[in-house]
Design a protein around this motif. Structure first.
Motif, mmCIF file in Angstrom:
data_model
loop_
_atom_site.group_PDB
_atom_site.id
_atom_site.type_symbol
_atom_site.label_atom_id
_atom_site.label_comp_id
_atom_site.label_asym_id
_atom_site.label_seq_id
_atom_site.Cartn_x
_atom_site.Cartn_y
_atom_site.Cartn_z
ATOM 1 N N ALA A 10 0.867 -1.168 0.000
ATOM 2 C CA ALA A 10 0.000 0.000 0.000
ATOM 3 C C ALA A 10 0.908 1.224 0.000
ATOM 4 C CB ALA A 10 -0.888 -0.005 1.242
ATOM 5 N N CYS A 11 0.515 2.267 -0.707
ATOM 6 C CA CYS A 11 1.301 3.500 -0.714
ATOM 7 C C CYS A 11 0.361 4.686 -0.854
ATOM 8 C CB CYS A 11 2.337 3.490 -1.828
ATOM 9 S SG CYS A 11 1.642 3.480 -3.484
ATOM 10 N N LYS A 12 0.801 5.819 -0.337
ATOM 11 C CA LYS A 12 0.029 7.053 -0.485
ATOM 12 C C LYS A 12 0.631 7.834 -1.647
ATOM 13 C CE LYS A 12 -1.671 7.675 4.151
ATOM 14 N NZ LYS A 12 -1.740 8.527 5.320
ATOM 15 N N ILE A 13 -0.232 8.257 -2.568
ATOM 16 C CA ILE A 13 0.227 9.088 -3.677
ATOM 17 C C ILE A 13 0.145 10.547 -3.251
ATOM 18 C CG2 ILE A 13 -0.345 7.355 -5.416
ATOM 19 C CD1 ILE A 13 -2.884 8.959 -6.052
ATOM 20 N N SER A 14 0.626 11.455 -4.099
ATOM 21 C CA SER A 14 0.726 12.863 -3.728
ATOM 22 C C SER A 14 -0.613 13.473 -3.314
ATOM 23 C CB SER A 14 1.359 13.671 -4.860
ATOM 24 O OG SER A 14 0.617 13.518 -6.048
ATOM 25 N N SER A 15 -1.716 12.985 -3.833
ATOM 26 C CA SER A 15 -3.041 13.498 -3.448
ATOM 27 C C SER A 15 -3.464 13.017 -2.060
ATOM 28 C CB SER A 15 -4.083 13.059 -4.475
ATOM 29 O OG SER A 15 -4.298 11.655 -4.394
ATOM 30 N N GLY A 16 -2.745 12.055 -1.501
ATOM 31 C CA GLY A 16 -3.093 11.487 -0.203
ATOM 32 C C GLY A 16 -3.893 10.201 -0.297
ATOM 33 N N ALA A 17 -4.322 9.844 -1.516
ATOM 34 C CA ALA A 17 -5.079 8.607 -1.705
ATOM 35 C C ALA A 17 -4.172 7.391 -1.544
ATOM 36 C CB ALA A 17 -5.716 8.593 -3.098
ATOM 37 N N VAL A 18 -4.741 6.311 -1.054
ATOM 38 C CA VAL A 18 -3.993 5.056 -0.910
ATOM 39 C C VAL A 18 -4.172 4.239 -2.183
ATOM 40 C CG1 VAL A 18 -3.787 2.888 0.374
ATOM 41 C CG2 VAL A 18 -4.219 5.026 1.603
ATOM 42 N N LYS A 19 -3.060 3.814 -2.751
ATOM 43 C CA LYS A 19 -3.042 2.962 -3.940
ATOM 44 C C LYS A 19 -2.192 1.739 -3.619
ATOM 45 C CE LYS A 19 -5.459 5.730 -6.497
ATOM 46 N NZ LYS A 19 -6.760 5.380 -7.012
ATOM 47 N N PHE A 20 -2.134 0.804 -4.553
ATOM 48 C CA PHE A 20 -1.393 -0.432 -4.322
ATOM 49 C C PHE A 20 -0.396 -0.690 -5.436
ATOM 50 C CE2 PHE A 20 -5.311 -0.816 -2.006
ATOM 51 C CZ PHE A 20 -4.891 -1.297 -0.786
ATOM 52 N N LEU A 21 0.696 -1.329 -5.065
ATOM 53 C CA LEU A 21 1.739 -1.729 -6.002
ATOM 54 C C LEU A 21 2.016 -3.207 -5.827
ATOM 55 C CD1 LEU A 21 4.266 1.172 -5.318
ATOM 56 C CD2 LEU A 21 2.761 0.960 -7.297
ATOM 57 N N LEU A 22 2.245 -3.886 -6.939
ATOM 58 C CA LEU A 22 2.762 -5.251 -6.892
ATOM 59 C C LEU A 22 4.272 -5.120 -6.969
ATOM 60 C CD1 LEU A 22 2.232 -8.307 -6.896
ATOM 61 C CD2 LEU A 22 2.209 -8.188 -9.392
ATOM 62 N N GLN A 23 4.954 -5.577 -5.951
ATOM 63 C CA GLN A 23 6.408 -5.459 -5.898
ATOM 64 C C GLN A 23 7.044 -6.837 -6.020
ATOM 65 O OE1 GLN A 23 8.732 -4.594 -2.156
ATOM 66 N NE2 GLN A 23 9.185 -2.693 -3.262
ATOM 67 N N SER A 24 8.117 -6.885 -6.780
ATOM 68 C CA SER A 24 8.948 -8.072 -6.869
ATOM 69 C C SER A 24 10.323 -7.698 -6.330
ATOM 70 C CB SER A 24 9.060 -8.528 -8.327
ATOM 71 O OG SER A 24 9.945 -9.615 -8.417
ATOM 72 N N ARG A 25 10.781 -8.423 -5.336
ATOM 73 C CA ARG A 25 12.085 -8.131 -4.723
ATOM 74 C C ARG A 25 13.057 -9.266 -4.976
ATOM 75 N NH1 ARG A 25 13.772 -5.019 -1.110
ATOM 76 N NH2 ARG A 25 12.613 -3.154 -0.683
ATOM 77 N N GLY A 26 14.232 -8.904 -5.455
ATOM 78 C CA GLY A 26 15.315 -9.859 -5.610
ATOM 79 C C GLY A 26 16.103 -10.013 -4.324
ATOM 80 N N VAL A 27 16.001 -9.001 -3.466
ATOM 81 C CA VAL A 27 16.714 -8.986 -2.181
ATOM 82 C C VAL A 27 15.725 -8.519 -1.119
ATOM 83 C CG1 VAL A 27 18.621 -7.930 -0.892
ATOM 84 C CG2 VAL A 27 18.899 -8.433 -3.323
ATOM 85 N N ALA A 28 15.633 -9.243 -0.028
ATOM 86 C CA ALA A 28 14.743 -8.848 1.062
ATOM 87 C C ALA A 28 15.190 -7.505 1.634
ATOM 88 C CB ALA A 28 14.744 -9.905 2.162
#
Length: 103
Positions: free
Chosen positions: A23-41
């Motif tokens: 979950a992340c907040k964008i500049s407007s303050g709204a909460v949006k979501f990202l699918l993240q892929s991590r190669g390193v924890a």
């Protein structure tokens, strides 16, 4: 608070190696979501810094989500049902994101 167990599982993987939903907040303050892929924890990133590496490593990559990737639920509607929960989650997840313009 979660639309399905798949979404809940991916949320719980934030910061770990592999796939996660953040979950992340964008500049407007709204909460949006990202699918993240991590190669390193996230906890292992500091271990890489003292070692000189002569190759490029993709620590993490993200792509925006509008719908749950496991059940198809509209994520804006999900946030509207529990805005305080997802706002707090976005604050907790901020450390897992590199500085991104527009967020």
């Amino acid at each position: 608070m979660h639309c399905c167990t798949g979404f809940e599982n991916l949320i719980s993987c934030a910061g770990e190696r592999g796939h996660a939903i953040l979950a992340c907040k964008i500049s407007s303050g709204a909460v949006k979501f990202l699918l993240q892929s991590r190669g390193v924890a996230f906890v292992d990133e500091q271990k890489l810094k003292p070692i000189p590496i002569d190759v490029k490593i993709n620590i993490s990559a993200e792509v925006g989500l509008q719908f749950c990737p496991t059940c198809g639920r509209n994520l804006d509607e999900l946030v509207q049902e529990a805005p305080d929960y997802f706002s707090k989650l976005a604050e907790d997840h901020a450390k897992y994101l590199a500085s991104m313009p527009g967020l």
